[in-house]
Design an enzyme around this catalytic site. Structure first.
Site, short mmCIF file in Angstrom:
data_model
loop_
_atom_site.label_atom_id
_atom_site.label_comp_id
_atom_site.label_asym_id
_atom_site.label_seq_id
_atom_site.Cartn_x
_atom_site.Cartn_y
_atom_site.Cartn_z
N LYS A 152 -108.88 -25.19 89.65
CA LYS A 152 -109.65 -23.97 89.91
C LYS A 152 -110.71 -23.72 88.83
CE LYS A 152 -105.75 -21.53 87.95
NZ LYS A 152 -104.74 -22.57 88.19
N ARG A 184 -101.48 -38.98 79.86
CA ARG A 184 -101.80 -39.03 78.44
C ARG A 184 -100.64 -39.59 77.63
NH1 ARG A 184 -103.86 -33.31 76.43
NH2 ARG A 184 -102.17 -32.77 77.84
N ARG A 185 -99.41 -39.26 78.06
CA ARG A 185 -98.24 -39.69 77.31
C ARG A 185 -97.38 -40.62 78.17
NH1 ARG A 185 -96.92 -33.62 75.70
NH2 ARG A 185 -97.81 -33.49 77.80
N ASP A 239 -107.58 -16.46 85.28
CA ASP A 239 -107.09 -17.28 86.39
C ASP A 239 -107.52 -16.69 87.73
OD1 ASP A 239 -104.89 -19.35 87.42
OD2 ASP A 239 -104.51 -17.44 88.43
N VAL A 259 -96.94 -30.79 89.00
CA VAL A 259 -97.49 -31.01 90.34
C VAL A 259 -97.59 -32.51 90.65
CG1 VAL A 259 -99.47 -30.63 91.87
CG2 VAL A 259 -98.79 -28.84 90.25
N GLU A 318 -107.68 -27.30 98.35
CA GLU A 318 -106.81 -26.21 98.84
C GLU A 318 -105.85 -25.72 97.76
OE1 GLU A 318 -106.00 -23.49 100.81
OE2 GLU A 318 -106.49 -24.80 102.49
N LYS A 374 -110.33 -17.98 90.86
CA LYS A 374 -110.01 -18.04 92.29
C LYS A 374 -110.93 -17.12 93.10
CE LYS A 374 -105.24 -19.20 91.12
NZ LYS A 374 -103.94 -18.63 90.73
#
Lengths: 430, 430
Positions: free
Chosen positions: A107, A48-49, A203, A17, A131, A207
């Site tokens: 989330k 991180r990398r 998950d 993302v 969103e 939500k």
């Protein structure tokens, strides 16, 4: 074109993302400038990398020190696409304390501790937008929070996990069992190597908590959400659903109680009629069905995951946060004034589809019907099928409290003539 | 509960939508207060016929002098649900000049002269909201304008008129002809006594203009929209669509051209595949399908008309306008920076389904195919059916400019062997 100083954006995380957000900020810079009213530029990207190659992401912006980035003080908006609870919660509250608004796709954090984050945003006079945390690119938070702000939402029914919808769609269309369909989802990249968060409903439960809080103007956390995954759904369940003119979906369901004094939030597989708009949501698509007093029945449909769709939602929030920064204002924040309590699953009222393996002899149906009656669970239809001394009994009930149904099933198991309860599934969307 | 002075709302019009707005403002007063941050009260209701009984509407607020109401100076928000161009345009601009924000459900005015209204709102530092002008309760304007503000919309395909969708749905499900289906729609209250605005596509064209302007950040008026109604759709067209695995819908289509330098907006009946999410939109429901670069394919579905759904959209805007008034700010206004020109219908590129009545003799297909080739319209499939010297030829083309197709049809009509062009319909959604 514009004389205003550029707004500065810090990006926390640069995976699927984050790199898409960075890419669009570069390729669509002119459009973003026009829509915001000022140019917007990346101030830094915390990863991180740092040695991992990120195509199209300016190397000089990369840092491993996320804390220093959010403490810089000249950052207007922090975009958080790392995920998880810590260190992200601390990074976000630190960003707030240093005057930055935050756009998050997280989330898990919002469902676990949204109240703390919202309070910190208000205290510092900045925005918290998310969103992208629910159903990827599908605009949901803003429509629920703003477009329906003058209405009363009574129910939200959502397919909010693409992996499980893909699995159930395959089981429905090919007759495959759960394991086979999961294998296909994994092979095609729809399921992760460890699919637990998806197939056990974690998950979707996160939500559901976020949606319930916004829909009913109250606070709901993931711990308030009743959760059942889809690992026990069988090919036989799907076939039973078909015989009833239904299909099986993993639904996130948020409801206001009949007396309006409490709410419930739950995630579980359920049968829904083929005529329901959610029934035709195929493959890994997501859709959320909303019932409101005045608006009636609305549905929002689209891709629920993926780098580009999630980036689209993040960038929409980024434009809003930047516009508010320029106007020295903030957008609509948390609205939890109703303080409605969340009732336990036992108080949920719905319909049930129960398959029993029974002895094929006279009087069994009467025994079974008596148990339902004793628990005040009213039967809608019964279908009997028998051969060679074995029989199955499929009972569909009218609406009844979940606790009454559980007690009924417990009593049924104790009958000598009931050899087993093959499956219990709720029936929704009617 | 709150110490802030109440915000004052003037209502222009008290028909089906207006009386519902007034009712909800009363019954949901506490919720509106909590969501806005201050109480909101009706300052006056302008109507033409003050003697008409309006259940639940306070009689002392009724006035016939709309101009005096918007000029009062103490009104924070004017809600306009009268409709039509004048005197409404003057009332709205007068309201702006007196410091009021405006919430309107007026698609005709917005599609005819949105630019003037937006400019007047900006000049007076107030808001102009009009979610209710397009597809009733379905949140569309806010998602397009705000949620997708960081994305690039390429196409909007919408079923935005419930009356015509009801008629086409009935034709599809019962095999009825247009007149019969229209009669049924009229009897059930889905069509008005004079159905012209709906069946000739004027209503949908106004909505297409509004959607195109917002989706592409440019100005589009109803005069820019190519418009064809559904009065010439026959039972035979619906049957042809079925043979192709399609259904017929009256679509509002807004597209960015392939080179991105212009846009088109049009309303006409079209065949769409049954697998397309819009194909399953039944009865008088509306739905808008949006394709964006990053978000992918989204759909928004719900009731497109009716007093309560339209009031829901009006009240969502009212809450936003009131919040902005309290915060002394304004929301996202018109965004027309791209200034993309609107191309004429001839430049639209799509597919076509053409039914020809031809002589049943050798060589006809070759003649017809030659005409298509001469106009560079490539044929996808041809189906021939013949009996007793008469034959029909159904041609489905690949994508071609509308002007090329028109020229092809004109040339086909001149062929001796073509007895008539039975129908031409565009094929969309692929």
């Amino acid at each position: 074109m514009m004389r205003t100083r550029p707004l500065k954006v810090a990006l926390l995380g640069c995976g699927v993302v984050g790199s898409e957000v960075a890419r669009i900020m570069t390729t669509h810079a002119d459009d973003l400038t026009a829509r915001i009213g000022a140019p917007v530029e990346l101030a830094g990207i915390a990863v991180r990398r740092p040695d991992r190659v990120r195509k199209g992401v300016p190397a000089e912006l990369i840092t491993t020190d996320a804390t220093a980035l959010v403490k810089r003080g000249d950052v207007d908006v922090v975009v958080e696409v790392i995920g998880g609870i810590e260190p992200v919660r601390t990074l976000i509250t630190t960003a707030f304390e240093h005057g930055a608004s935050v756009v998050s796709a997280n989330k898990a954090l919002l469902a676990a501790d949204g109240a703390t984050l919202h309070a910190a945003a208000v205290q510092n006079g900045v925005d918290l937008y998310y969103e992208a945390a629910v159903a990827g690119a599908i605009p949901l938070i803003r429509p629920l929070r703003e477009s329906l702000a003058g209405d009363k939402v009574n129910r939200v029914l959502g397919i909010v996990n693409g992996t499980t919808n893909f699995i159930l769609d395959r089981m429905d269309s090919t007759g495959a069992g759960y394991s086979e369909a999961l294998d296909e989802a994994t092979a095609l990249g729809y399921a992760e190597a460890d699919p637990t968060a998806d197939v056990e409903g974690f998950d979707a439960a996160a939500k559901a908590a976020i949606l319930a809080g916004i829909a009913f103007h109250t606070r709901v956390t993931i711990d308030d959400v009743h959760r059942e995954g889809l690992t026990e759904v069988t090919a036989a369940d799907i076939a039973s659903a078909k015989r009833m003119g239904c299909t099986v979906k993993l639904l996130a369901i948020c409801e206001r109680s009949a007396d309006g004094r409490s709410v419930t939030a739950r995630v579980h597989p359920a049968m829904i009629p083929l005529s329901h708009p959610l029934a035709s949501v195929r493959e890994a698509y997501n859709a959320v069905f909303v019932e409101a007093d005045a608006a009636g029945q609305l549905m929002f449909y689209g891709p629920g995951a993926g780098g580009a769709p999630t980036a689209s939602a993040v960038l929409g929030d980024l434009v809003a946060a930047c516009r508010n920064k320029l106007a020295k204002t903030t957008g609509v924040g948390e609205s939890a004034y109703t303080r409605l309590p969340v009732s336990p699953m036992g108080e949920v009222v719905t319909r049930y589809h129960i398959s029993l393996d029974v002895a094929d002899k006279p009087g069994v149906l009467a025994q079974v019907a008596t148990v339902f009656a004793e628990h005040q669970v009213s039967i809608d239809t019964v279908r009997q099928q028998g051969k060679d001394g074995e029989a199955s009994l499929v009972v569909v009930t009218h609406r009844a409290p979940d606790a009454a149904l559980s007690a009924t099933v417990e009593a049924l198991r104790k009958l000598d003539t009931v050899r087993g309860v093959a499956s219990i599934m709720r029936v929704e969307g009617e």
